[in-house]
Each structure stands twice: as C-alpha cells, then as structure tokens.
Design a protein around this motif. Structure first.
Motif, PDB file in Angstrom:
ATOM      1  N   LEU A 102       0.832  -1.200   0.000  1.00 23.82           N
ATOM      2  CA  LEU A 102       0.000   0.000   0.000  1.00 23.82           C
ATOM      3  C   LEU A 102       0.867   1.251   0.000  1.00 23.82           C
ATOM      4  CD1 LEU A 102      -2.729  -1.121   2.537  1.00 23.82           C
ATOM      5  CD2 LEU A 102      -2.834  -1.139   0.045  1.00 23.82           C
ATOM      6  N   GLU A 103       0.330   2.327  -0.597  1.00 26.14           N
ATOM      7  CA  GLU A 103       1.089   3.567  -0.716  1.00 26.14           C
ATOM      8  C   GLU A 103       0.521   4.700   0.123  1.00 26.14           C
ATOM      9  OE1 GLU A 103       1.215   4.287  -4.886  1.00 26.14           O
ATOM     10  OE2 GLU A 103       2.383   2.489  -5.297  1.00 26.14           O
ATOM     11  N   GLU A 104      -0.526   4.444   0.902  1.00 23.51           N
ATOM     12  CA  GLU A 104      -1.110   5.482   1.754  1.00 23.51           C
ATOM     13  C   GLU A 104      -1.645   4.836   3.026  1.00 23.51           C
ATOM     14  OE1 GLU A 104      -5.515   6.055  -0.046  1.00 23.51           O
ATOM     15  OE2 GLU A 104      -3.887   6.583  -1.395  1.00 23.51           O
ATOM     16  N   ASP A 105      -1.899   5.664   4.042  1.00 19.74           N
ATOM     17  CA  ASP A 105      -2.450   5.137   5.295  1.00 19.74           C
ATOM     18  C   ASP A 105      -3.741   4.378   4.993  1.00 19.74           C
ATOM     19  OD1 ASP A 105      -0.366   6.352   6.567  1.00 19.74           O
ATOM     20  OD2 ASP A 105      -1.552   7.945   7.469  1.00 19.74           O
ATOM     21  N   TYR A 106      -4.062   3.409   5.827  1.00 28.77           N
ATOM     22  CA  TYR A 106      -5.200   2.548   5.556  1.00 28.77           C
ATOM     23  C   TYR A 106      -5.929   2.185   6.836  1.00 28.77           C
ATOM     24  CZ  TYR A 106      -2.009  -1.108   7.133  1.00 28.77           C
ATOM     25  OH  TYR A 106      -1.143  -1.859   7.874  1.00 28.77           O
ATOM     26  N   CYS A 107      -7.125   1.636   6.665  1.00 29.75           N
ATOM     27  CA  CYS A 107      -7.944   1.114   7.757  1.00 29.75           C
ATOM     28  C   CYS A 107      -8.307  -0.329   7.407  1.00 29.75           C
ATOM     29  CB  CYS A 107      -9.217   1.934   7.925  1.00 29.75           C
ATOM     30  SG  CYS A 107      -8.911   3.651   8.378  1.00 29.75           S
ATOM     31  N   LEU A 108      -8.555  -1.128   8.421  1.00 25.42           N
ATOM     32  CA  LEU A 108      -8.972  -2.509   8.203  1.00 25.42           C
ATOM     33  C   LEU A 108     -10.390  -2.689   8.723  1.00 25.42           C
ATOM     34  CD1 LEU A 108      -5.761  -4.410   9.327  1.00 25.42           C
ATOM     35  CD2 LEU A 108      -6.499  -3.909   6.992  1.00 25.42           C
ATOM     36  N   ARG A 109     -11.172  -3.511   8.032  1.00 22.88           N
ATOM     37  CA  ARG A 109     -12.560  -3.773   8.409  1.00 22.88           C
ATOM     38  C   ARG A 109     -12.772  -5.274   8.443  1.00 22.88           C
ATOM     39  NH1 ARG A 109     -16.609  -1.304   9.220  1.00 22.88           N
ATOM     40  NH2 ARG A 109     -18.634  -0.967   8.406  1.00 22.88           N
ATOM     41  N   PHE A 110     -13.279  -5.743   9.585  1.00 24.88           N
ATOM     42  CA  PHE A 110     -13.539  -7.165   9.784  1.00 24.88           C
ATOM     43  C   PHE A 110     -15.021  -7.411   9.995  1.00 24.88           C
ATOM     44  CE2 PHE A 110      -9.211  -6.546  11.160  1.00 24.88           C
ATOM     45  CZ  PHE A 110      -8.545  -7.685  10.756  1.00 24.88           C
ATOM     46  N   MET A 150     -15.113 -15.460  11.049  1.00 20.08           N
ATOM     47  CA  MET A 150     -14.414 -14.178  11.024  1.00 20.08           C
ATOM     48  C   MET A 150     -13.898 -13.973   9.608  1.00 20.08           C
ATOM     49  SD  MET A 150     -12.111 -14.385  14.491  1.00 20.08           S
ATOM     50  CE  MET A 150     -11.533 -12.698  14.354  1.00 20.08           C
ATOM     51  N   ALA A 151     -13.936 -12.741   9.125  1.00 26.23           N
ATOM     52  CA  ALA A 151     -13.422 -12.447   7.793  1.00 26.23           C
ATOM     53  C   ALA A 151     -12.888 -11.026   7.764  1.00 26.23           C
ATOM     54  CB  ALA A 151     -14.517 -12.616   6.747  1.00 26.23           C
ATOM     55  N   LEU A 152     -11.882 -10.814   6.951  1.00 25.03           N
ATOM     56  CA  LEU A 152     -11.323  -9.487   6.725  1.00 25.03           C
ATOM     57  C   LEU A 152     -11.847  -8.998   5.387  1.00 25.03           C
ATOM     58  CD1 LEU A 152      -9.412  -7.250   7.604  1.00 25.03           C
ATOM     59  CD2 LEU A 152      -7.542  -8.542   6.590  1.00 25.03           C
ATOM     60  N   VAL A 153     -12.466  -7.833   5.387  1.00 23.70           N
ATOM     61  CA  VAL A 153     -13.017  -7.274   4.168  1.00 23.70           C
ATOM     62  C   VAL A 153     -11.865  -6.740   3.318  1.00 23.70           C
ATOM     63  CG1 VAL A 153     -14.604  -5.552   3.244  1.00 23.70           C
ATOM     64  CG2 VAL A 153     -15.125  -6.695   5.388  1.00 23.70           C
ATOM     65  N   ALA A 154     -11.918  -6.932   2.017  1.00 24.02           N
ATOM     66  CA  ALA A 154     -10.825  -6.549   1.142  1.00 24.02           C
ATOM     67  C   ALA A 154     -10.697  -5.045   0.943  1.00 24.02           C
ATOM     68  CB  ALA A 154     -10.972  -7.236  -0.210  1.00 24.02           C
ATOM     69  N   ASP A 155     -11.761  -4.299   1.109  1.00 24.09           N
ATOM     70  CA  ASP A 155     -11.713  -2.851   0.907  1.00 24.09           C
ATOM     71  C   ASP A 155     -11.025  -2.214   2.103  1.00 24.09           C
ATOM     72  OD1 ASP A 155     -12.070  -0.228   0.348  1.00 24.09           O
ATOM     73  OD2 ASP A 155     -14.236  -0.302   0.233  1.00 24.09           O
ATOM     74  N   ILE A 156      -9.937  -1.506   1.883  1.00 23.13           N
ATOM     75  CA  ILE A 156      -9.159  -0.949   2.979  1.00 23.13           C
ATOM     76  C   ILE A 156      -9.242   0.568   3.085  1.00 23.13           C
ATOM     77  CG2 ILE A 156      -7.511  -2.851   3.095  1.00 23.13           C
ATOM     78  CD1 ILE A 156      -5.688  -0.836   1.420  1.00 23.13           C
ATOM     79  N   GLU A 157     -10.128   1.178   2.310  1.00 30.30           N
ATOM     80  CA  GLU A 157     -10.273   2.629   2.367  1.00 30.30           C
ATOM     81  C   GLU A 157     -10.900   3.053   3.675  1.00 30.30           C
ATOM     82  OE1 GLU A 157     -13.327   5.089   0.089  1.00 30.30           O
ATOM     83  OE2 GLU A 157     -11.516   5.210  -1.133  1.00 30.30           O
ATOM     84  N   CYS A 158     -10.395   4.123   4.256  1.00 34.98           N
ATOM     85  CA  CYS A 158     -10.946   4.638   5.524  1.00 34.98           C
ATOM     86  C   CYS A 158     -12.195   5.465   5.272  1.00 34.98           C
ATOM     87  CB  CYS A 158      -9.916   5.496   6.231  1.00 34.98           C
ATOM     88  SG  CYS A 158      -8.468   4.547   6.737  1.00 34.98           S
TER      89      CYS A 158
END
Length: 135
Positions: free
Chosen positions: A105-113, A127-135
C-alpha cells in the motif's frame, strides 16, 4: 479519493487458524480497525477480540451484542503498528484472521472485519477481513 483494494485475509471457521505470518514492512500506517459484530441468535452474545501486531498481542477487548443485532466497534491506534492478525472468540468458537497484502500500500489505511456468532450460510461462527481498505 481513489479506492485501494488488496487481498487481505481468509475466513476462519470453527477450527481457527494458528501461527504468525512473517514480518511485513511498510512506510504507511494503519489508522484504525473496525469490527462488525453480528449476532443473529435469539440471545445476547459476548464477543472477545484482540489485534496482534509485530510487537505482540494488544489487550483483549469484550463487547456484548443483543439478540438479532449488529454492532460496530472501532479499535483506534495511538501509535504506528504493523498488524499481523485479528483473534476472536464467541460461544465455543476461537479463530484468527491473518492480515496479508498491506505491505504494497502507498497510503495510510484502515482494516474492516466481520465477526459473526452464526453465519447465514452454515450457522457456525466466522471471522473475515473485508478486502476494501479505504478509511
């Protein structure tokens, strides 16, 4: 803002996943972690979760969710961390989701589960990690 997508994880079902992934290095930082707790059951459930980083496990947190309800919890971070996995437990389930793919990644990110006490497709916790990492 451009959306960034990355393959970030896998689903853990009942058996849970153990172990750690190798270190990851990045010049960007994780801003926050959001966990959607879903309880479709007919009684309240307490979810337990902890974020693991390269420096070790953060404190375990607990959150009670009413019957047939969804709630979001946010883990805010006061320092730069390198995430490794999210661990969780509900009912007789304990599992983990490894965090993969954030090193490019090239910018700060957030994680969503997503963390379900009973998944609609097979009625078991997941449990799953969502692929979209945009904040």
């Amino acid at each position: 803002m451009q959306r960034r997508h990355a393959l970030l994880g896998a689903t853990a079902v009942l058996s849970g996943l153990t172990g750690c992934i190798g270190s990851f290095t990045s010049t960007v930082s994780l801003r926050e972690v959001t966990i959607e707790l879903r309880n479709p059951d007919d009684r309240a459930r307490t979810f337990h979760y902890a974020l693991e980083t390269e420096d070790g496990m953060m404190d375990w947190e607990s959150h009670r969710v009413d019957p047939d309800s969804d709630e979001e919890v946010t883990v805010t971070l006061d320092k730069i961390i390198s995430p490794v996995a999210l661990h969780g437990a509900v009912k007789d389930f304990a599992g983990s989701v490894n965090i993969l793919g954030v090193d490019d990644l090239e910018e700060d990110y957030c994680l969503r589960f997503h963390f379900w006490s009973s998944h609609p497709s097979d009625e078991r916790p997941q449990m799953a990690l969502v692929a979209d990492i945009e904040c």
